[in-house]
Enzyme design. Sequence first.
Site, PDB file in Angstrom:
ATOM      1  N   ARG A 150       0.820  -1.205   0.000  1.00 24.27           N
ATOM      2  CA  ARG A 150       0.000   0.000   0.000  1.00 24.27           C
ATOM      3  C   ARG A 150       0.856   1.258   0.000  1.00 24.27           C
ATOM      4  O   ARG A 150       0.586   2.209  -0.713  1.00 24.27           O
ATOM      5  CB  ARG A 150      -0.929   0.028   1.216  1.00 24.27           C
ATOM      6  CG  ARG A 150      -1.877  -1.140   1.243  1.00 24.27           C
ATOM      7  CD  ARG A 150      -3.033  -0.869   2.178  1.00 24.27           C
ATOM      8  NE  ARG A 150      -3.553  -2.124   2.719  1.00 24.27           N
ATOM      9  CZ  ARG A 150      -4.804  -2.301   3.114  1.00 24.27           C
ATOM     10  NH1 ARG A 150      -5.676  -1.321   3.045  1.00 24.27           N
ATOM     11  NH2 ARG A 150      -5.188  -3.461   3.611  1.00 24.27           N
ATOM     12  N   GLU A 455     -10.912  -7.453  -6.625  1.00 21.30           N
ATOM     13  CA  GLU A 455     -10.403  -8.546  -7.477  1.00 21.30           C
ATOM     14  C   GLU A 455     -11.218  -8.739  -8.751  1.00 21.30           C
ATOM     15  O   GLU A 455     -10.669  -8.931  -9.832  1.00 21.30           O
ATOM     16  CB  GLU A 455     -10.334  -9.859  -6.687  1.00 21.30           C
ATOM     17  CG  GLU A 455      -9.159  -9.919  -5.727  1.00 21.30           C
ATOM     18  CD  GLU A 455      -9.292  -8.971  -4.557  1.00 21.30           C
ATOM     19  OE1 GLU A 455     -10.440  -8.623  -4.180  1.00 21.30           O
ATOM     20  OE2 GLU A 455      -8.255  -8.548  -4.014  1.00 21.30           O
TER      21      GLU A 455
END
Length: 552
Positions: A150, A455
């Site tokens: 991240r 996803e």
Amino acid sequence: MRRRTIQYLVLLFVAAVSTHLYFSAQSSSADPSKWLEEDDDDDVQIPIPQRRLSADVPKRDAIVAAFQHAWSAYERDAMGADEYHPISHRGTNLSHTGGIGYTIVDAIDTMLLMGLHDEYTRAAAWVRTSLTFDRDGRSRCFNTFETTIRVLGGLLSAYHFSSDPMYLTHAVDLADRILPVFDTPSGLPLTSVNLATRRGIADALVSTAEATTLQLEFRDLARLTGNATYWHKVEKVMEVVERARLPSNLAPISMNADDGSFARSEIRLGSRGDSYYEYLLKQYLQTDRTEPVYLKMYEDAMAGIHTHLVQTTPTQKLAYIAELMPGGGDWRTSWTLHHKQDHLVCFLAGSLMLGATTAGARGGAGRISIPPKERHVSVPPKAGELTDRGQRDWDVGVRLVEGCMETHRTATGLSPEIAQFRSQENTGEERDWFIKGWRQGGPPPYDARYMLRPETTETLFIAYRLTGDTRYRAYAWGIFEAIEKHARLPGGGYATVLDVDTVPVRHEDKQETFFLSETLKYLFLTFADEDVLPLDGAPHTILDTGAVLTMD
Ligand SMILES: *[C@@H]1O[C@H](CO)[C@@H](O)[C@H](O)[C@H]1NC(C)=O
Ligand SMILES: *[C@@H]1O[C@H](CO)[C@@H](O)[C@H](O)[C@H]1NC(C)=O
């Protein structure tokens, strides 16, 4: 025990940045000098469409407006905090000593892609004046993998897009604080790190996906800085995993940090396993296909998936990826199938399609002798352009997209965190798939939630780009509309939906950082002009991906 679900994904763009490099070849299985010293115009060849795919402007702009709705609420209520709680309008930090830019840094590249100059200017100003990694994480709060994907990944992407050296400076600082986690007997990284004291925090077991989802970021940093240390630390991890391999070439989700062996644990493409497989392909592409070791590991792993995990439901013939539980006796060879698929697994559909058109590309007209980098595949692939393995992966990828979309047939149009599938063991079920423990009017089981995960949207983006088939845009738009209807909060922000199969919905007070940095990014890219991020273009592009894991 409470399950804490964390997820990551970055788009990491390896841009053409000229670097002066001075490595000598080392005896590692992958050799940094080949790729690191390469000319920058040596681009990864990814399929080139005959006709550029152009933007759907109203839909693209609606997605940008959604990003602004999510970001402006965070900025209003919690600017600077790592995590955002949009119902209580507050932010929290991973460490009691202050934030590390978890939300902001992760979101910057999406702002740049979307052309959100005002938002970007304020985010960049925060980085300039307030970002520091001198944060004491005594309570094990900095997860090595999450912080890498991240924050380090976010800084590198921001640097590639903006060329502002401030991001690279921060990236080096952060990476150097993380490096001590690799000082273990095996070389596998420790799970957590204290960024202030620069110490890894010991833990017997390491999640496989966590250890093998640092490589794109650290390798990119090696290239940008010309310092091979970053390469060697993460490359060592790949060697350890390669040595530990099981006969199936599938990777159990836990490893022992001391000796580098796999621990007795499940095999799955979901939490703690997912991005191992995803990064095998992306590492191969990132290094301009100069590293056969990743290709071999990728091909072997995909063969294992086809042999052991790909399943089809009895009635609707839906494709899904099952899990394996270690059995009695020698667990390394004895396993039982569990017909359960995490939402996370939906990354695999797009990954298989991307792999088919790159690693699985034939030279055209059956000329397999053409060097990998010169192979082109049409959009969509034509008969004969893929190798047999490539065709196999493509076909399963296409079927898996449909299977994942089937799990969106719920009251909200959102898919659950975990889906179960009908098999010999649970033939009592009427539907081919269902949510375990769900009943009308009952308390929502954990599995029933949708936490704004990316996803499926990443898969749809890749599928659309590789086929030009508008069905994938239609799927993506359906998901976006469901998010707008059920996850958007009128007072600002978006929140996790607790039960995808009950309306009206209830929310959890959390807007995950990956909603800004991944889910909305992939939706945007699906409707944007292809030139915003050409998959075949220079500066060459590596899509990093999202990995997710669920921790106990
Ligand atoms: C979190 O960290 C940021 C940045 O250091 C700080 O501005 C903010 O006050 C912190 N929030 C909390 C709740 O401690
Ligand atoms: C490369 O980075 C490592 C870790 O920060 C550092 O110890 C080493 O001195 C660097 N090497 C060079 C040549 O700058």
